[in-house]
Enzyme design. Structure first.
Site, PDB file in Angstrom:
ATOM      1  N   HIS A 128       0.510   0.565 -13.686  1.00 22.90           N
ATOM      2  CA  HIS A 128       1.305  -0.596 -14.113  1.00 22.90           C
ATOM      3  C   HIS A 128       2.789  -0.234 -14.102  1.00 22.90           C
ATOM      4  O   HIS A 128       3.172   0.807 -14.665  1.00 22.90           O
ATOM      5  CB  HIS A 128       0.866  -1.041 -15.512  1.00 22.90           C
ATOM      6  CG  HIS A 128       1.579  -2.268 -15.958  1.00 22.90           C
ATOM      7  ND1 HIS A 128       1.280  -3.524 -15.455  1.00 22.90           N
ATOM      8  CD2 HIS A 128       2.617  -2.447 -16.805  1.00 22.90           C
ATOM      9  CE1 HIS A 128       2.096  -4.409 -15.990  1.00 22.90           C
ATOM     10  NE2 HIS A 128       2.920  -3.780 -16.814  1.00 22.90           N
TER      11      HIS A 128
ATOM     12  N   MET B 168      -3.561  -6.935  -7.361  1.00 24.56           N
ATOM     13  CA  MET B 168      -2.923  -7.943  -8.201  1.00 24.56           C
ATOM     14  C   MET B 168      -3.889  -8.938  -8.847  1.00 24.56           C
ATOM     15  O   MET B 168      -3.497 -10.030  -9.242  1.00 24.56           O
ATOM     16  CB  MET B 168      -1.856  -8.698  -7.390  1.00 24.56           C
ATOM     17  CG  MET B 168      -0.769  -7.799  -6.833  1.00 24.56           C
ATOM     18  SD  MET B 168      -0.014  -6.705  -8.077  1.00 24.56           S
ATOM     19  CE  MET B 168       1.107  -7.861  -8.869  1.00 24.56           C
TER      20      MET B 168
ATOM     21  N   ASN C 265       1.580   3.039  -2.546  1.00 24.67           N
ATOM     22  CA  ASN C 265       0.906   4.006  -3.434  1.00 24.67           C
ATOM     23  C   ASN C 265      -0.332   4.591  -2.775  1.00 24.67           C
ATOM     24  O   ASN C 265      -0.617   5.777  -2.920  1.00 24.67           O
ATOM     25  CB  ASN C 265       0.554   3.345  -4.768  1.00 24.67           C
ATOM     26  CG  ASN C 265       1.776   3.244  -5.659  1.00 24.67           C
ATOM     27  OD1 ASN C 265       2.223   4.236  -6.223  1.00 24.67           O
ATOM     28  ND2 ASN C 265       2.342   2.047  -5.753  1.00 24.67           N
TER      29      ASN C 265
ATOM     30  N   GLY D 136       0.784  -1.230   0.000  1.00 27.05           N
ATOM     31  CA  GLY D 136       0.000   0.000   0.000  1.00 27.05           C
ATOM     32  C   GLY D 136       0.817   1.281   0.000  1.00 27.05           C
ATOM     33  O   GLY D 136       0.333   2.327   0.441  1.00 27.05           O
TER      34      GLY D 136
HETATM   35  C1  GRF Z   1       3.385  -1.205  -7.607  1.00 30.95           C
HETATM   36  O1  GRF Z   1       4.675  -1.307  -8.151  1.00 30.95           O
HETATM   37  C2  GRF Z   1       2.357  -1.332  -8.693  1.00 30.95           C
HETATM   38  O2  GRF Z   1       2.741  -0.749  -9.891  1.00 30.95           O
HETATM   39  C3  GRF Z   1       2.306  -2.834  -8.834  1.00 30.95           C
HETATM   40  O3  GRF Z   1       2.351  -3.307  -7.504  1.00 30.95           O
HETATM   41  C4  GRF Z   1       3.088  -2.395  -6.702  1.00 30.95           C
HETATM   42  C5  GRF Z   1       2.255  -2.025  -5.526  1.00 30.95           C
HETATM   43  O4  GRF Z   1       2.958  -1.472  -4.485  1.00 30.95           O
HETATM   44  N1  GRF Z   1       1.164  -3.254  -9.599  1.00 30.95           N
HETATM   45  P1  GRF Z   1       2.200  -0.879  -3.209  1.00 30.95           P
HETATM   46  O5  GRF Z   1       1.259  -1.950  -2.669  1.00 30.95           O
HETATM   47  O6  GRF Z   1       1.468   0.347  -3.626  1.00 30.95           O
HETATM   48  O7  GRF Z   1       3.311  -0.598  -2.233  1.00 30.95           O
END
Ligand code: GRF
Length: 210
Positions: free
Chosen positions: A117, A98, A22, A20
């Site tokens: 992505h 995912m 992001n 998480g």
């Molecule tokens: C990110 O690199 C996103 O692009 C990929 O999974 C990762 C997620 O990271 N699909 P987080 O859970 O936001 O730390």
């Protein structure tokens, strides 16, 4: 009275599966950069995702898929759609989610689901974008933010940023560079979205106003 009409915060639901980071970048941008967005709910595909803790610490309502739901994608998608409708989300933002989203969600939120992505689409689609680019020996990879549709990693592209792969880069170093860029670009794109500046034209290409 300032005379400037204040736009209402754009309501989003966020989908996660893991750390998480992001999601955290979005939460931080709302708090410190006046990003005019309200995260109305976070749904995780896994109950042990650390992103759920981040959401709860920020006072955001959460839920996660249990084993039975996880094993039944159609039912899981129906739950996701109904939870986000109930929370009055206007857009769904996938932040490290995912799993593939089915029509049960996409039809309820047409052109209102956004995905991140970690590669320059249409190259290196799928769940291992960073690793696949690294192993292919390309010199340039990057990140893509796009609208999600029924075709995996194929919806209209909103924004992309490139990252150079230097000779001495390890996969870990590249992963770090990709994540740093994601944390910067996702809130920027969401700001444009909250300002109503992102649209899909009649050729299904994204136009950004200003
Ligand atoms: C990110 O690199 C996103 O692009 C990929 O999974 C990762 C997620 O990271 N699909 P987080 O859970 O936001 O730390």
């Amino acid at each position: 009275m300032s005379g400037i009409s204040e736009r209402q915060a754009l309501k989003i639901g966020v989908l996660i599966s893991g750390g998480g980071s992001n999601l955290q970048a979005i939460i931080d941008a709302i708090r410190t950069d006046n990003l005019n967005i309200e995260i109305v709910k976070v749904i995780s595909s896994r109950p042990d995702a650390y992103g759920l803790v981040r959401a709860q610490e920020a006072g955001i309502d959460t839920c996660s898929l249990n084993k039975e739901l996880y094993a039944n994608p159609a039912l899981a998608n129906e739950l996701i759609a109904s939870e986000f409708v109930r929370a009055e989300a206007e857009y769904i933002v996938m932040a490290g989610y995912m799993r593939k989203l089915g029509t049960e969600v996409l039809d309820v939120f047409p052109d209102r689901v956004i995905n991140l992505h970690p590669a320059l689409l249409p190259s290196f689609k799928g769940a291992h974008g960073i690793e696949d680019a690294f192993n292919a020996g390309v010199k340039l990879t990057g990140i893509t933010i796009h609208f999600a549709n029924a075709e995996y990693d194929k919806g209209p592209i909103i924004a992309q940023r490139a990252v150079a792969i230097e000779e001495n880069d390890t996969l870990e170093m590249l992963t770090e560079k990709i994540h740093a860029l994601e944390h910067e670009l996702y809130p920027q794109v969401l700001r444009l979205l909250s300002e109503g500046k992102i649209a899909i034209d009649e050729t299904r290409k994204v136009r950004i106003d200003g």
